[in-house]
Enzyme design. Structure first.
Site, short mmCIF file in Angstrom:
data_model
loop_
_atom_site.label_atom_id
_atom_site.label_comp_id
_atom_site.label_asym_id
_atom_site.label_seq_id
_atom_site.Cartn_x
_atom_site.Cartn_y
_atom_site.Cartn_z
N TYR A 81 13.28 45.44 51.56
CA TYR A 81 13.92 45.66 50.27
C TYR A 81 15.02 46.71 50.42
O TYR A 81 16.13 46.54 49.93
CB TYR A 81 12.88 46.13 49.25
CG TYR A 81 13.42 46.21 47.84
CD1 TYR A 81 13.34 45.09 46.99
CD2 TYR A 81 14.01 47.36 47.35
CE1 TYR A 81 13.83 45.14 45.71
CE2 TYR A 81 14.52 47.42 46.06
CZ TYR A 81 14.43 46.31 45.24
OH TYR A 81 14.92 46.36 43.98
N PHE A 133 41.84 33.77 37.96
CA PHE A 133 40.84 32.79 38.36
C PHE A 133 39.89 32.64 37.17
O PHE A 133 39.74 33.58 36.39
CB PHE A 133 40.10 33.25 39.64
CG PHE A 133 39.10 32.23 40.10
CD1 PHE A 133 39.53 31.03 40.61
CD2 PHE A 133 37.74 32.46 39.98
CE1 PHE A 133 38.61 30.05 40.99
CE2 PHE A 133 36.81 31.50 40.37
CZ PHE A 133 37.26 30.29 40.88
N THR A 134 39.28 31.47 37.04
CA THR A 134 38.46 31.19 35.83
C THR A 134 37.44 32.29 35.54
O THR A 134 37.40 32.84 34.43
CB THR A 134 37.71 29.85 35.98
OG1 THR A 134 37.04 29.86 37.24
CG2 THR A 134 38.67 28.67 35.93
N ASP A 224 41.61 40.45 45.53
CA ASP A 224 40.56 39.42 45.66
C ASP A 224 40.84 38.67 46.96
O ASP A 224 41.82 37.93 47.06
CB ASP A 224 40.63 38.49 44.44
CG ASP A 224 39.61 37.36 44.48
OD1 ASP A 224 39.02 37.11 45.55
OD2 ASP A 224 39.41 36.70 43.43
N LYS A 267 33.32 31.60 50.09
CA LYS A 267 34.60 31.11 50.59
C LYS A 267 34.91 31.77 51.94
O LYS A 267 34.87 31.13 52.96
CB LYS A 267 35.74 31.45 49.64
CG LYS A 267 35.59 31.28 48.14
CD LYS A 267 35.25 30.08 47.50
CE LYS A 267 35.09 29.87 46.04
NZ LYS A 267 35.89 30.52 45.10
N ARG A 390 41.68 21.02 37.42
CA ARG A 390 42.21 22.37 37.27
C ARG A 390 43.39 22.27 36.33
O ARG A 390 44.55 22.27 36.73
CB ARG A 390 42.62 22.95 38.63
CG ARG A 390 41.46 23.24 39.57
CD ARG A 390 40.70 24.52 39.32
NE ARG A 390 39.72 24.52 38.26
CZ ARG A 390 38.69 25.36 38.20
NH1 ARG A 390 38.47 26.23 39.15
NH2 ARG A 390 37.86 25.34 37.17
N PHE A 456 34.52 23.93 31.18
CA PHE A 456 34.68 22.93 32.23
C PHE A 456 33.42 22.73 33.06
O PHE A 456 33.23 21.69 33.66
CB PHE A 456 35.87 23.29 33.14
CG PHE A 456 35.67 24.55 33.95
CD1 PHE A 456 36.06 25.77 33.43
CD2 PHE A 456 35.11 24.51 35.21
CE1 PHE A 456 35.89 26.95 34.17
CE2 PHE A 456 34.93 25.66 35.97
CZ PHE A 456 35.31 26.89 35.44
C1 PLP Z 1 35.58 31.28 43.97
C2 PLP Z 1 36.39 32.41 43.64
C3 PLP Z 1 35.84 33.50 42.94
C4 PLP Z 1 34.41 33.49 42.44
O1 PLP Z 1 33.50 33.40 43.49
P1 PLP Z 1 32.03 32.75 43.33
O2 PLP Z 1 31.35 33.09 44.60
O3 PLP Z 1 32.23 31.27 43.13
O4 PLP Z 1 31.40 33.38 42.16
C5 PLP Z 1 36.67 34.56 42.67
N1 PLP Z 1 37.95 34.57 43.05
C6 PLP Z 1 38.52 33.54 43.72
C7 PLP Z 1 39.95 33.61 44.13
C8 PLP Z 1 37.75 32.42 44.03
O5 PLP Z 1 38.33 31.40 44.66
#
Ligand code: PLP
Length: 483
Positions: A81, A133-134, A224, A267, A390, A456
């Site tokens: 933990y 980003f969404t 990011d 990613k 998108r 979406f």
């Molecule tokens: C996918 C993504 C996120 C969010 O990441 P998750 O692991 O899906 O929550 C944030 N910023 C960018 C640019 C992304 O492509």
């Protein structure tokens, strides 16, 4: 510079710098069953079952192929933990690759965004960025803030040769700060490989300009890096200063320009998980105590130790040029072929995926008929290929309920790393061409169930006529009893 391989015909093809050692069986349903599956999914590709999908090009999130080294690392994970050795290994990898002293684990990218929003965004905050980003936008709005996007006009042009459509518009950024006042702006955000404008990169020259503005006004700069691999690939191949630099050096250059970097490991690391890294102790302390509250203790942040091991190895592999070039080169292959046939596709080719321009593809549909959603549905029916809408469906309505038409209407066909082969890519190309020839058959969609936030993901739609049946009939006419 291209690392595609020249073959005897004079053509260039992308060459896989890996071999396949574990495989997953796929299904290709007959077209009538694909239509049925799409109906059951409410014309929303998020609601399809993966067993009904031939090529899953929804996203690169958590679907990149892992390396043998990543899989092996998972076997030696240290279950604890607190104070797990796995976490120490991840922290060391972050320090080595990103150059940051402090690291906070979070279970995925949006969890990191949640922590950033909770720590820094308050009622009335304004967060300028190159593009939203969404999840970023939704979380900032949820915390009472507002997102302002400052890109150059070229970003919303479908056809372009501009190498860095993801650049931040510096003049507009400065105007926004002057207008709102520094105290309203908790941070400026740069997104590498801008997801929603077609995986388009920004230049390091542009990032340096953004840094200068942030320094001048004393505003933290957040980067990011979820899609930084592709951004780095383009910094190396399109930005003169970096053509002889190693990806590891390019990544450090980028991170050194930010006060905070965060990522979705789904990613960048070809794994799961996420995190926030910084060298700024003050900023770190503002976020630290939120991790045990929302994610988990500081040495696991809601992730399993196996995921943490795979992240550590994946982060180091993210600087291997043979790894990061894979998907941009497949994307380039497809995009250039579609473009040569006059099919509307975002150029220049970006990272993440090939992006079909649904407005150019279906000019007979208005934004209120969701052209990108309709094209996504048609793509699945025609090929068993699951892409992602998108466009306007992916937008949030304004607080007063007004529908906001998206800047661009795109069908994104993601190329998760090391997943698809060239023959699959050729099959996809053929089916896109077939859809293009039959585009007049494709009609619009309307919402039948519309959730108020991130609609979406689970919203359900229906066709505005019997166009899907007509598309299936034409498919049978052209392809006989082939799948
Ligand atoms: C996918 C993504 C996120 C969010 O990441 P998750 O692991 O899906 O929550 C944030 N910023 C960018 C640019 C992304 O492509």
């Amino acid at each position: 510079m291209s690392n595609q391989i020249k073959i005897s015909t004079g053509e260039f093809i992308p060459l896989e710098m890996h071999k396949v050692r574990i495989v997953q069986k796929l299904n290709l349903l007959p077209v009538e069953e694909r239509l049925k599956a799409m109906e059951e999914a409410g014309y929303n590709s998020f609601l399809l079952n993966n067993r009904d999908v031939y090529m899953d090009m929804l996203t690169d999130s958590g679907t990149n192929a892992m390396s043998d080294q990543q899989l092996a690392s998972m076997m030696i994970a240290d279950d604890a933990y607190a104070g797990s050795e796995s976490f120490n290994r991840l922290k060391a990898a972050v320090e080595e690759v990103l150059g940051t002293k402090y690291f906070l684990p979070a279970h995925q990218g949006r969890a990191a965004e949640h922590i950033l929003a909770k720590a820094f965004v308050t009622e009335g905050s304004v967060v300028p960025m190159n593009f939203h980003f969404t999840t970023t936008k939704a979380l900032i709005m949820y915390a009472g803030g507002r997102v302002e996007e400052f890109f150059y006009d070229v970003a919303s042009q479908v056809k372009s040769e501009h190498p860095f459509k993801g650049n931040m518009n510096i003049e507009k950024l400065v105007a926004c700060i002057e207008e709102n006042g520094v105290e309203k702006i908790p941070f400026v955000r740069m997104e590498a490989g801008t997801n929603l404008i077609g995986g388009q990169p920004f230049s390091i020259a542009n990032m340096r300009e953004v840094r200068k503005v942030c320094d001048k006004y004393g505003i933290p700069l957040v980067l990011d890096i979820s899609l930084v691999c592709e951004n780095m690939y383009f910094n190396k191949t399109r930005e003169e200063e970096f053509k002889d630099k190693e990806p590891a050096e390019i990544l450090r250059t980028l991170c050194d320009l930010a006060d905070i970097v965060y990522f979705s490991a789904r990613k960048i690391c070809c794994s799961r998980g996420g995190g926030i890294a910084t060298n700024n102790e003050k900023l770190y302390l503002k976020m630290r105590d939120l991790i045990p509250l929302f994610e988990g203790f500081l040495t696991y942040g809601g992730m399993s130790v196996r995921e943490i091991e795979a992240m550590a190895v994946g982060l180091r592999e993210a600087t291997d040029f043979n790894m990061i070039r894979h998907s941009p080169e497949f994307i380039k292959y497809l995009v250039e072929r579609l473009d040569a046939k006059g099919i509307p596709v975002i150029t220049p080719p970006g990272g993440l995926g090939a992006h079909l321009d649904a407005r150019g593809f279906l000019p007979h549909l208005s934004s209120h008929e969701y052209p990108a959603g309709a094209l996504t549905a048609a793509m699945y029916i025609a090929a068993g290929v699951r892409g992602m809408e998108r466009g306007t469906v992916s937008m949030e309505r304004d607080p007063d309920g007004t529908e906001v038409p998206a800047e661009v209407e795109l069908l994104r066909l993601a190329f998760p790393r090391r997943v698809f082969t060239l023959s699959q890519t050729k099959y996809l190309e053929d089916r896109i061409e077939w859809l293009w020839k039959n585009r007049n058959l494709i009609g619009g969609l309307k919402f039948v169930e519309e959730p108020p936030v991130l609609r979406f993901f689970v919203g359900r739609l229906a066709p505005t006529s019997d166009w899907p049946q007509k598309l299936v009939a034409k498919f049978r006419e052209d392809f006989g009893d082939s799948l």
